[in-house]
Motif scaffolding. Structure first.
Motif, PDB file in Angstrom:
ATOM      1  N   TYR A   1       2.663   9.602  -5.696  1.00  0.00           N
ATOM      2  CA  TYR A   1       2.970  10.982  -5.318  1.00  0.00           C
ATOM      3  C   TYR A   1       4.455  11.345  -5.410  1.00  0.00           C
ATOM      4  O   TYR A   1       4.817  12.504  -5.159  1.00  0.00           O
ATOM      5  CB  TYR A   1       2.449  11.260  -3.901  1.00  0.00           C
ATOM      6  CG  TYR A   1       0.950  11.118  -3.792  1.00  0.00           C
ATOM      7  CD1 TYR A   1       0.099  11.926  -4.543  1.00  0.00           C
ATOM      8  CD2 TYR A   1       0.376  10.159  -2.952  1.00  0.00           C
ATOM      9  CE1 TYR A   1      -1.280  11.795  -4.457  1.00  0.00           C
ATOM     10  CE2 TYR A   1      -0.999  10.029  -2.858  1.00  0.00           C
ATOM     11  CZ  TYR A   1      -1.827  10.842  -3.617  1.00  0.00           C
ATOM     12  OH  TYR A   1      -3.185  10.710  -3.525  1.00  0.00           O
ATOM     13  N   GLY A   2       5.296  10.379  -5.755  1.00  0.00           N
ATOM     14  CA  GLY A   2       6.722  10.672  -5.873  1.00  0.00           C
ATOM     15  C   GLY A   2       7.353  11.069  -4.550  1.00  0.00           C
ATOM     16  O   GLY A   2       8.170  11.993  -4.489  1.00  0.00           O
TER      17      GLY A   2
ATOM     18  N   GLY B   1       9.508  14.550   0.478  1.00  0.00           N
ATOM     19  CA  GLY B   1       9.377  14.840  -0.951  1.00  0.00           C
ATOM     20  C   GLY B   1       9.079  16.298  -1.173  1.00  0.00           C
ATOM     21  O   GLY B   1       9.217  17.126  -0.266  1.00  0.00           O
ATOM     22  N   GLU B   2       8.650  16.635  -2.401  1.00  0.00           N
ATOM     23  CA  GLU B   2       8.274  18.017  -2.689  1.00  0.00           C
ATOM     24  C   GLU B   2       7.020  18.392  -1.914  1.00  0.00           C
ATOM     25  O   GLU B   2       6.137  17.550  -1.687  1.00  0.00           O
ATOM     26  CB  GLU B   2       8.050  18.193  -4.188  1.00  0.00           C
ATOM     27  CG  GLU B   2       9.322  18.031  -5.010  1.00  0.00           C
ATOM     28  CD  GLU B   2       9.091  18.275  -6.494  1.00  0.00           C
ATOM     29  OE1 GLU B   2       7.993  18.764  -6.845  1.00  0.00           O
ATOM     30  OE2 GLU B   2      10.006  17.967  -7.278  1.00  0.00           O
ATOM     31  N   GLU B   3       6.919  19.655  -1.539  1.00  0.00           N
ATOM     32  CA  GLU B   3       5.867  20.115  -0.631  1.00  0.00           C
ATOM     33  C   GLU B   3       4.460  19.715  -1.078  1.00  0.00           C
ATOM     34  O   GLU B   3       3.671  19.176  -0.308  1.00  0.00           O
ATOM     35  CB  GLU B   3       5.954  21.641  -0.479  1.00  0.00           C
ATOM     36  CG  GLU B   3       4.978  22.189   0.561  1.00  0.00           C
ATOM     37  CD  GLU B   3       5.163  23.685   0.783  1.00  0.00           C
ATOM     38  OE1 GLU B   3       4.371  24.262   1.547  1.00  0.00           O
ATOM     39  OE2 GLU B   3       6.094  24.274   0.196  1.00  0.00           O
ATOM     40  N   GLU B   4       4.146  19.977  -2.336  1.00  0.00           N
ATOM     41  CA  GLU B   4       2.797  19.674  -2.838  1.00  0.00           C
ATOM     42  C   GLU B   4       2.508  18.170  -2.805  1.00  0.00           C
ATOM     43  O   GLU B   4       1.424  17.745  -2.409  1.00  0.00           O
ATOM     44  CB  GLU B   4       2.647  20.198  -4.271  1.00  0.00           C
ATOM     45  CG  GLU B   4       1.228  20.076  -4.804  1.00  0.00           C
ATOM     46  CD  GLU B   4       1.106  20.633  -6.218  1.00  0.00           C
ATOM     47  OE1 GLU B   4       0.122  20.269  -6.889  1.00  0.00           O
ATOM     48  OE2 GLU B   4       1.971  21.417  -6.647  1.00  0.00           O
TER      49      GLU B   4
ATOM     50  N   ALA C   1       0.067  13.167  -0.309  1.00  0.00           N
ATOM     51  CA  ALA C   1       0.293  11.864   0.331  1.00  0.00           C
ATOM     52  C   ALA C   1      -0.253  11.865   1.758  1.00  0.00           C
ATOM     53  O   ALA C   1      -0.830  10.871   2.223  1.00  0.00           O
ATOM     54  CB  ALA C   1       1.777  11.534   0.326  1.00  0.00           C
ATOM     55  N   LEU C   2      -0.072  12.998   2.442  1.00  0.00           N
ATOM     56  CA  LEU C   2      -0.575  13.129   3.812  1.00  0.00           C
ATOM     57  C   LEU C   2      -2.095  12.988   3.855  1.00  0.00           C
ATOM     58  O   LEU C   2      -2.651  12.305   4.733  1.00  0.00           O
ATOM     59  CB  LEU C   2      -0.150  14.493   4.367  1.00  0.00           C
ATOM     60  CG  LEU C   2      -0.248  14.722   5.868  1.00  0.00           C
ATOM     61  CD1 LEU C   2       0.666  13.769   6.628  1.00  0.00           C
ATOM     62  CD2 LEU C   2       0.115  16.166   6.206  1.00  0.00           C
TER      63      LEU C   2
ATOM     64  N   ASN D   1       0.828  -1.212   0.000  1.00  0.00           N
ATOM     65  CA  ASN D   1       0.000   0.000   0.000  1.00  0.00           C
ATOM     66  C   ASN D   1       0.860   1.259   0.000  1.00  0.00           C
ATOM     67  O   ASN D   1       0.586   2.224  -0.727  1.00  0.00           O
ATOM     68  CB  ASN D   1      -0.926   0.017   1.222  1.00  0.00           C
ATOM     69  CG  ASN D   1      -1.909  -1.144   1.224  1.00  0.00           C
ATOM     70  OD1 ASN D   1      -2.227  -1.692   0.174  1.00  0.00           O
ATOM     71  ND2 ASN D   1      -2.372  -1.536   2.404  1.00  0.00           N
ATOM     72  N   ILE D   2       1.910   1.245   0.831  1.00  0.00           N
ATOM     73  CA  ILE D   2       2.802   2.406   0.904  1.00  0.00           C
ATOM     74  C   ILE D   2       3.563   2.588  -0.408  1.00  0.00           C
ATOM     75  O   ILE D   2       3.752   3.708  -0.892  1.00  0.00           O
ATOM     76  CB  ILE D   2       3.780   2.243   2.093  1.00  0.00           C
ATOM     77  CG1 ILE D   2       3.016   2.375   3.419  1.00  0.00           C
ATOM     78  CG2 ILE D   2       4.905   3.275   2.021  1.00  0.00           C
ATOM     79  CD1 ILE D   2       2.311   3.709   3.628  1.00  0.00           C
ATOM     80  N   ARG D   3       3.972   1.471  -1.014  1.00  0.00           N
ATOM     81  CA  ARG D   3       4.678   1.557  -2.310  1.00  0.00           C
ATOM     82  C   ARG D   3       3.792   2.224  -3.366  1.00  0.00           C
ATOM     83  O   ARG D   3       4.257   2.994  -4.204  1.00  0.00           O
ATOM     84  CB  ARG D   3       5.091   0.158  -2.798  1.00  0.00           C
ATOM     85  CG  ARG D   3       6.064  -0.571  -1.901  1.00  0.00           C
ATOM     86  CD  ARG D   3       7.489  -0.041  -2.005  1.00  0.00           C
ATOM     87  NE  ARG D   3       8.320  -0.541  -0.920  1.00  0.00           N
ATOM     88  CZ  ARG D   3       8.569   0.121   0.209  1.00  0.00           C
ATOM     89  NH1 ARG D   3       8.065   1.333   0.384  1.00  0.00           N
ATOM     90  NH2 ARG D   3       9.334  -0.397   1.142  1.00  0.00           N
ATOM     91  N   LEU D   4       2.509   1.911  -3.306  1.00  0.00           N
ATOM     92  CA  LEU D   4       1.556   2.496  -4.262  1.00  0.00           C
ATOM     93  C   LEU D   4       1.459   4.012  -4.065  1.00  0.00           C
ATOM     94  O   LEU D   4       1.457   4.782  -5.026  1.00  0.00           O
ATOM     95  CB  LEU D   4       0.186   1.845  -4.068  1.00  0.00           C
ATOM     96  CG  LEU D   4      -0.858   1.980  -5.170  1.00  0.00           C
ATOM     97  CD1 LEU D   4      -0.318   1.550  -6.511  1.00  0.00           C
ATOM     98  CD2 LEU D   4      -2.097   1.164  -4.812  1.00  0.00           C
ATOM     99  N   LEU D   5       1.413   4.448  -2.787  1.00  0.00           N
ATOM    100  CA  LEU D   5       1.357   5.881  -2.490  1.00  0.00           C
ATOM    101  C   LEU D   5       2.661   6.575  -2.900  1.00  0.00           C
ATOM    102  O   LEU D   5       2.625   7.685  -3.450  1.00  0.00           O
ATOM    103  CB  LEU D   5       1.102   6.102  -0.992  1.00  0.00           C
ATOM    104  CG  LEU D   5      -0.267   5.674  -0.451  1.00  0.00           C
ATOM    105  CD1 LEU D   5      -0.338   5.904   1.050  1.00  0.00           C
ATOM    106  CD2 LEU D   5      -1.405   6.418  -1.149  1.00  0.00           C
ATOM    107  N   GLU D   6       3.776   5.927  -2.625  1.00  0.00           N
ATOM    108  CA  GLU D   6       5.075   6.512  -2.999  1.00  0.00           C
ATOM    109  C   GLU D   6       5.172   6.716  -4.511  1.00  0.00           C
ATOM    110  O   GLU D   6       5.628   7.756  -4.981  1.00  0.00           O
ATOM    111  CB  GLU D   6       6.217   5.609  -2.521  1.00  0.00           C
ATOM    112  CG  GLU D   6       6.434   5.632  -1.016  1.00  0.00           C
ATOM    113  CD  GLU D   6       7.584   4.734  -0.578  1.00  0.00           C
ATOM    114  OE1 GLU D   6       8.260   5.077   0.411  1.00  0.00           O
ATOM    115  OE2 GLU D   6       7.813   3.676  -1.231  1.00  0.00           O
TER     116      GLU D   6
END
Length: 321
Positions: free
Chosen positions: A31-32, A46-49, A54-55, A23-28
């Protein structure tokens, strides 16, 4: 940029990360970002946006976990789609859903998307519900679950499931056996859903008593169906005349659910779909609900969503040409 999400229990982390952290790999990937568990905290870098998105996705998934949902790839992708629309807070409505019924194997059946929740609510509130949507959205399965719930609660005395025996590229006459054996392949998805809810033994018992009937649409002609929960499946393959015949079978203390996918019409060329016409004719009639599913409501394999989108793009391009 780095953000931290604090978890109350380690069980939340186990559910959130999933098998082999899938699940976490999918989010990573989506959202990069990079996500790692440190004690009871999840660090998102990661980048702010991207970190902000992701949050929000993690927050949405925790909402589901805290209500007892077991996360799957479908849950994660659905939350990602809601975040993209800024609608992840609506997950609180979904997570508070009560279980519709328990299958014969002890698995709870409940809506998995907001579209499915709207569908379930519409069936509860209306006498007739028309549901249009692509394959894999749970149109038939949820309707059968609600029928079983109504039957167990003794709100109805019978469950009647029917579908038109329209040939999708095959000829009935070439199938072996008598009439019942010829039409059974068309009714198989309905049998499968009932077996799942009731178990084969209970299904057989209720069918022999006449409490459950699974039959081709032609068998409905001339009948009045009282105290029944009636489901018409694959309704895109009805003619307008068949649809009118079916809807006027409605008797006292009965409920009708009509489901279909208007992108999969198997009627001969030039024949209008009874489902498409009924949606237009009945959309303003009181006590009739019209529900439309999209590819976001697909709860089968992710590839099903991609296939539906690809066909939609193809049809759109063909229309433009």
């Amino acid at each position: 940029m780095e953000q931290t999400v604090s978890l109350e229990r380690m069980e939340q982390a186990v559910s959130l990360f999933g098998n082999f952290d899938e699940n976490i790999r999918l989010l990573e990937k989506e959202y990069g970002v990079h996500m790692v568990l440190r004690g009871a905290d999840i660090k998102i870098e990661g980048e702010e946006e991207n970190v902000a998105l992701a949050l929000r996705a993690v927050s949405g998934l925790l909402t589901l976990i805290n209500r007892g949902e077991i996360l799957s790839e479908q849950n994660v992708r659905y939350v990602i789609s809601l975040v993209a629309e800024g609608d992840e807070e609506s997950l609180t409505q979904l997570a508070d859903n009560e279980v519709i019924c328990i299958t014969s194997k002890g698995r709870p059946v409940k809506p998995k998307t907001l579209g499915q929740k709207k569908y379930v609510d519409a069936i509860g509130k209306n006498t007739v519900t028309l549901c249009v949507g692509p394959a894999g959205t749970g149109k038939t399965y949820l309707a059968v679950a609600l029928a079983v719930m109504a039957f167990r609660a003794r709100s109805v005395n019978r469950i009647i499931l029917t579908r038109p025996a329209v040939e999708a590229g095959e000829k009935l006459g070439f199938l072996p056996g008598d009439l019942q054996q010829k039409v059974d392949p068309y009714l198989r998805p309905l049998y499968d859903a009932l077996f799942d809810m009731l178990g084969a033994e209970s299904f057989q018992k209720y069918q022999e008593r006449g409490n459950i009937e699974v039959a081709p649409l032609a068998y409905m002609r001339g009948r009045t169906l009282d105290d029944s929960f009636i489901i018409l499946d694959e309704a895109q393959n009805t003619t307008p005349e068949q649809m009118k015949m079916f809807l006027t079978r409605l008797g006292n203390n009965s409920k009708i659910v009509v489901t279909g996918d208007i992108t999969q019409i198997d009627l001969p060329d030039g024949k209008k779909s009874g489902l498409m016409e009924a949606v237009q004719v009945l959309k303003l009639v009181e006590d009739v609900a019209v529900i439309r599913f999209t590819e976001k409501d697909v709860v089968r394999h992710k590839l099903v969503q991609d296939i539906i989108k690809a066909y939609e793009r193809f049809e759109e391009n063909r229309r433009r040409r």
